[in-house]
Design a protein around this motif. Structure first.
Motif, PDB file in Angstrom:
ATOM      1  N   LEU A   1      22.097 -11.464 -37.816  1.00 43.80           N
ATOM      2  CA  LEU A   1      22.738 -10.840 -36.665  1.00 43.80           C
ATOM      3  C   LEU A   1      22.738 -11.764 -35.469  1.00 43.80           C
ATOM      4  O   LEU A   1      21.742 -12.417 -35.175  1.00 43.80           O
ATOM      5  CB  LEU A   1      22.005  -9.548 -36.320  1.00 43.80           C
ATOM      6  CG  LEU A   1      21.999  -8.498 -37.416  1.00 43.80           C
ATOM      7  CD1 LEU A   1      21.057  -7.362 -37.053  1.00 43.80           C
ATOM      8  CD2 LEU A   1      23.392  -7.969 -37.644  1.00 43.80           C
ATOM      9  N   LYS A   2      23.849 -11.759 -34.767  1.00 48.73           N
ATOM     10  CA  LYS A   2      23.912 -12.526 -33.528  1.00 48.73           C
ATOM     11  C   LYS A   2      23.107 -11.769 -32.467  1.00 48.73           C
ATOM     12  O   LYS A   2      23.053 -10.543 -32.490  1.00 48.73           O
ATOM     13  CB  LYS A   2      25.366 -12.646 -33.064  1.00 48.73           C
ATOM     14  CG  LYS A   2      26.253 -13.402 -34.028  1.00 48.73           C
ATOM     15  CD  LYS A   2      27.692 -13.357 -33.534  1.00 48.73           C
ATOM     16  CE  LYS A   2      28.655 -13.804 -34.623  1.00 48.73           C
ATOM     17  NZ  LYS A   2      30.006 -13.326 -34.402  1.00 48.73           N
ATOM     18  N   PRO A   3      22.524 -12.506 -31.523  1.00 44.02           N
ATOM     19  CA  PRO A   3      21.773 -11.827 -30.453  1.00 44.02           C
ATOM     20  C   PRO A   3      22.609 -10.744 -29.764  1.00 44.02           C
ATOM     21  O   PRO A   3      22.095  -9.675 -29.449  1.00 44.02           O
ATOM     22  CB  PRO A   3      21.445 -12.962 -29.495  1.00 44.02           C
ATOM     23  CG  PRO A   3      21.444 -14.199 -30.333  1.00 44.02           C
ATOM     24  CD  PRO A   3      22.460 -13.967 -31.407  1.00 44.02           C
ATOM     25  N   GLY A   4      23.891 -11.021 -29.566  1.00 49.34           N
ATOM     26  CA  GLY A   4      24.767 -10.032 -28.909  1.00 49.34           C
ATOM     27  C   GLY A   4      24.883  -8.757 -29.722  1.00 49.34           C
ATOM     28  O   GLY A   4      24.908  -7.656 -29.179  1.00 49.34           O
TER      29      GLY A   4
ATOM     30  N   GLU B   1      22.769 -13.199 -46.003  1.00 51.95           N
ATOM     31  CA  GLU B   1      22.236 -14.224 -46.881  1.00 51.95           C
ATOM     32  C   GLU B   1      21.272 -13.595 -47.846  1.00 51.95           C
ATOM     33  O   GLU B   1      20.666 -12.573 -47.559  1.00 51.95           O
ATOM     34  CB  GLU B   1      21.545 -15.308 -46.062  1.00 51.95           C
ATOM     35  CG  GLU B   1      22.395 -16.566 -45.998  1.00 51.95           C
ATOM     36  CD  GLU B   1      21.636 -17.725 -45.393  1.00 51.95           C
ATOM     37  OE1 GLU B   1      22.304 -18.587 -44.849  1.00 51.95           O
ATOM     38  OE2 GLU B   1      20.399 -17.754 -45.472  1.00 51.95           O
ATOM     39  N   SER B   2      21.119 -14.235 -48.995  1.00 54.29           N
ATOM     40  CA  SER B   2      20.338 -13.590 -50.038  1.00 54.29           C
ATOM     41  C   SER B   2      18.843 -13.732 -49.807  1.00 54.29           C
ATOM     42  O   SER B   2      18.057 -12.965 -50.310  1.00 54.29           O
ATOM     43  CB  SER B   2      20.714 -14.185 -51.396  1.00 54.29           C
ATOM     44  OG  SER B   2      20.618 -15.592 -51.318  1.00 54.29           O
ATOM     45  N   ASP B   3      18.428 -14.719 -49.042  1.00 57.24           N
ATOM     46  CA  ASP B   3      16.991 -14.834 -48.824  1.00 57.24           C
ATOM     47  C   ASP B   3      16.645 -14.849 -47.333  1.00 57.24           C
ATOM     48  O   ASP B   3      17.527 -14.783 -46.486  1.00 57.24           O
ATOM     49  CB  ASP B   3      16.429 -16.068 -49.522  1.00 57.24           C
ATOM     50  CG  ASP B   3      17.143 -17.325 -49.082  1.00 57.24           C
ATOM     51  OD1 ASP B   3      16.873 -18.381 -49.639  1.00 57.24           O
ATOM     52  OD2 ASP B   3      17.993 -17.230 -48.179  1.00 57.24           O
ATOM     53  N   PHE B   4      15.411 -14.965 -47.061  1.00 61.99           N
ATOM     54  CA  PHE B   4      14.939 -14.817 -45.692  1.00 61.99           C
ATOM     55  C   PHE B   4      15.505 -15.869 -44.744  1.00 61.99           C
ATOM     56  O   PHE B   4      15.495 -17.047 -45.008  1.00 61.99           O
ATOM     57  CB  PHE B   4      13.410 -14.897 -45.678  1.00 61.99           C
ATOM     58  CG  PHE B   4      12.843 -14.850 -44.292  1.00 61.99           C
ATOM     59  CD1 PHE B   4      12.796 -13.644 -43.600  1.00 61.99           C
ATOM     60  CD2 PHE B   4      12.383 -16.000 -43.670  1.00 61.99           C
ATOM     61  CE1 PHE B   4      12.282 -13.592 -42.322  1.00 61.99           C
ATOM     62  CE2 PHE B   4      11.869 -15.944 -42.384  1.00 61.99           C
ATOM     63  CZ  PHE B   4      11.827 -14.741 -41.715  1.00 61.99           C
ATOM     64  N   THR B   5      16.028 -15.409 -43.638  1.00 59.52           N
ATOM     65  CA  THR B   5      16.470 -16.312 -42.577  1.00 59.52           C
ATOM     66  C   THR B   5      15.870 -15.823 -41.269  1.00 59.52           C
ATOM     67  O   THR B   5      16.054 -14.665 -40.916  1.00 59.52           O
ATOM     68  CB  THR B   5      18.001 -16.285 -42.440  1.00 59.52           C
ATOM     69  OG1 THR B   5      18.563 -16.446 -43.729  1.00 59.52           O
ATOM     70  CG2 THR B   5      18.495 -17.388 -41.523  1.00 59.52           C
ATOM     71  N   PRO B   6      15.154 -16.672 -40.580  1.00 60.06           N
ATOM     72  CA  PRO B   6      14.574 -16.196 -39.322  1.00 60.06           C
ATOM     73  C   PRO B   6      15.671 -15.890 -38.299  1.00 60.06           C
ATOM     74  O   PRO B   6      16.739 -16.473 -38.336  1.00 60.06           O
ATOM     75  CB  PRO B   6      13.710 -17.366 -38.852  1.00 60.06           C
ATOM     76  CG  PRO B   6      14.127 -18.539 -39.641  1.00 60.06           C
ATOM     77  CD  PRO B   6      14.848 -18.071 -40.853  1.00 60.06           C
ATOM     78  N   ALA B   7      15.382 -14.952 -37.433  1.00 61.67           N
ATOM     79  CA  ALA B   7      16.359 -14.600 -36.397  1.00 61.67           C
ATOM     80  C   ALA B   7      16.639 -15.812 -35.530  1.00 61.67           C
ATOM     81  O   ALA B   7      15.737 -16.446 -35.009  1.00 61.67           O
ATOM     82  CB  ALA B   7      15.807 -13.469 -35.548  1.00 61.67           C
ATOM     83  N   LEU B   8      17.898 -16.114 -35.410  1.00 65.38           N
ATOM     84  CA  LEU B   8      18.263 -17.252 -34.571  1.00 65.38           C
ATOM     85  C   LEU B   8      18.572 -16.728 -33.179  1.00 65.38           C
ATOM     86  O   LEU B   8      19.364 -15.837 -32.993  1.00 65.38           O
ATOM     87  CB  LEU B   8      19.498 -17.951 -35.137  1.00 65.38           C
ATOM     88  CG  LEU B   8      19.285 -18.673 -36.457  1.00 65.38           C
ATOM     89  CD1 LEU B   8      20.612 -19.143 -37.014  1.00 65.38           C
ATOM     90  CD2 LEU B   8      18.343 -19.841 -36.274  1.00 65.38           C
TER      91      LEU B   8
ATOM     92  N   MET C   1      10.134 -12.051 -32.264  1.00 61.99           N
ATOM     93  CA  MET C   1       9.433 -11.142 -33.171  1.00 61.99           C
ATOM     94  C   MET C   1      10.203  -9.831 -33.323  1.00 61.99           C
ATOM     95  O   MET C   1      10.378  -9.308 -34.422  1.00 61.99           O
ATOM     96  CB  MET C   1       8.020 -10.912 -32.613  1.00 61.99           C
ATOM     97  CG  MET C   1       7.098 -10.082 -33.463  1.00 61.99           C
ATOM     98  SD  MET C   1       7.240  -8.341 -33.094  1.00 61.99           S
ATOM     99  CE  MET C   1       6.446  -8.286 -31.480  1.00 61.99           C
ATOM    100  N   MET C   2      10.701  -9.313 -32.176  1.00 60.66           N
ATOM    101  CA  MET C   2      11.446  -8.051 -32.218  1.00 60.66           C
ATOM    102  C   MET C   2      12.748  -8.189 -33.012  1.00 60.66           C
ATOM    103  O   MET C   2      13.083  -7.327 -33.828  1.00 60.66           O
ATOM    104  CB  MET C   2      11.799  -7.600 -30.792  1.00 60.66           C
ATOM    105  CG  MET C   2      10.618  -7.004 -30.045  1.00 60.66           C
ATOM    106  SD  MET C   2      11.130  -6.614 -28.349  1.00 60.66           S
ATOM    107  CE  MET C   2       9.781  -5.531 -27.858  1.00 60.66           C
ATOM    108  N   MET C   3      13.446  -9.293 -32.775  1.00 64.98           N
ATOM    109  CA  MET C   3      14.701  -9.512 -33.503  1.00 64.98           C
ATOM    110  C   MET C   3      14.433  -9.559 -34.993  1.00 64.98           C
ATOM    111  O   MET C   3      15.204  -9.033 -35.802  1.00 64.98           O
ATOM    112  CB  MET C   3      15.343 -10.839 -33.074  1.00 64.98           C
ATOM    113  CG  MET C   3      15.603 -10.932 -31.598  1.00 64.98           C
ATOM    114  SD  MET C   3      17.311 -10.970 -31.090  1.00 64.98           S
ATOM    115  CE  MET C   3      18.057 -12.119 -32.135  1.00 64.98           C
TER     116      MET C   3
END
Ligand SMILES: [Zn+2]
Lengths: 86, 206
Positions: free
Chosen positions: A6-9, B106-113, B129-131
């Motif tokens: 998810l995008k931050p927005g 995505e099929s596997d873990f991706t940290p929130a960018l 952390m919240m994202m």
């Protein structure tokens, strides 16, 4: 398990939607049924939100219905303006 | 054009000499749509088509008019729905749900960018952390349909109407599906110790 990127927005939008979520909300059909009355109150400068809070809340959450409401208001104004010009 | 009461409209449109009432209503709808859709890139033939379809719908659904608003407002509402339904369909015609969501899952873990601009490293860490938590509970708590619909609407910007068509549903049912999804997320976030207001205040300021 699929994980959404998810995008931050988007997250911010989701948080706002989640924060505003109520146990009971009306759907698009019920909103549409009452939309003409709601638009008339609004255009007459009456407090449409107070009279029909569930419609107001739905319009805040649903972009399809909000778009229809705005277009309806605009249509009604076109007719009123033309009438007042003779 | 003479003013009509709701009753006069209903009688006028259903009488043996309905032509005059239909012609007047046609003019009202055409004038309104032309004005309201001025910046929507529609042609005069488009407007004529919308009004024609709206008139048919109005005549067809006349029995459901309950007189809670002016008849013309009710008819305008029908015309708005007809026009926007068609304009949305055209605008999104070539975009599938798969195209819209490609790259969003995505099929596997991706940290929130997060390209976080905050000068406060503590806030950056909490937000990260919240994202991550939100992304995790979206993956865990929502059904595939709920997740797909939510992404298409909130990230893809697709109208509910168009998402519904692609999911073999209708707009009203899709709204209810999304409402259930939001209620589920709200409940789970509280369970994780995060009230919606906490989250909002954390994300609303920079
Ligand atoms: Zn709606």
């Amino acid at each position: 398990m699929k994980r959404a990127i998810l995008k931050p927005g988007t997250i911010r939008k989701m948080l706002q939607m989640i924060a505003a979520t109520r146990p009971v909300e009306i759907g698009c059909d019920e909103c549409f049924e009452q939309l003409d009355r709601f638009a008339e109150l609004e255009l007459a400068g009456k407090n449409a939100t107070e009279a029909m809070p569930l419609v107001q809340e739905h319009l805040e959450r649903c972009s399809d219905c909000r778009e229809e409401f705005e277009l309806l208001l605009s249509m009604m104004k076109a007719v009123t303006d033309n009438d007042s010009c003779g | 054009m003479r003013e009509r009461t709701n009753l006069e409209w209903c009688v006028g449109l259903t009488s043996a000499q309905a032509d005059a009432a239909i012609a007047d209503l046609r003019l009202i709808l055409l004038r309104g749509l032309r004005y309201a859709l001025a910046n929507h890139g529609v042609t005069e033939p488009d407007l004529e088509d919308f009004v024609q379809d709206a008139l048919l719908k109005v005549l067809c659904e006349l029995a459901s008019f309950r007189g809670e608003a002016r008849f013309t407002t009710w008819a305008q509402k029908v015309a708005v729905r007809v026009a926007l339904t068609e304009l949305r369909r055209r605008r999104w015609r070539d975009i599938s749900l798969q195209d819209l969501l490609a790259g969003h899952e995505e099929s596997d873990f991706t940290p929130a960018l997060l390209t976080d601009q905050s000068p406060d490293p503590g806030r950056v860490a909490v937000r990260g952390m919240m994202m991550d938590t939100i992304q995790r509970i979206i993956a865990e708590d929502l059904t595939d349909r709920q997740r797909q619909a939510m992404l298409a609407v909130m990230q893809g910007g697709m109208p509910l109407q168009e998402v519904a068509v692609r999911m073999g549903s209708n707009r009203n049912a899709l709204y209810k599906l999304l409402h259930d999804a939001r209620k589920r997320l709200q409940k789970r976030m509280l369970y994780e110790g995060m009230s919606s207001d906490d989250l909002l205040s954390m994300f609303n300021e920079s």
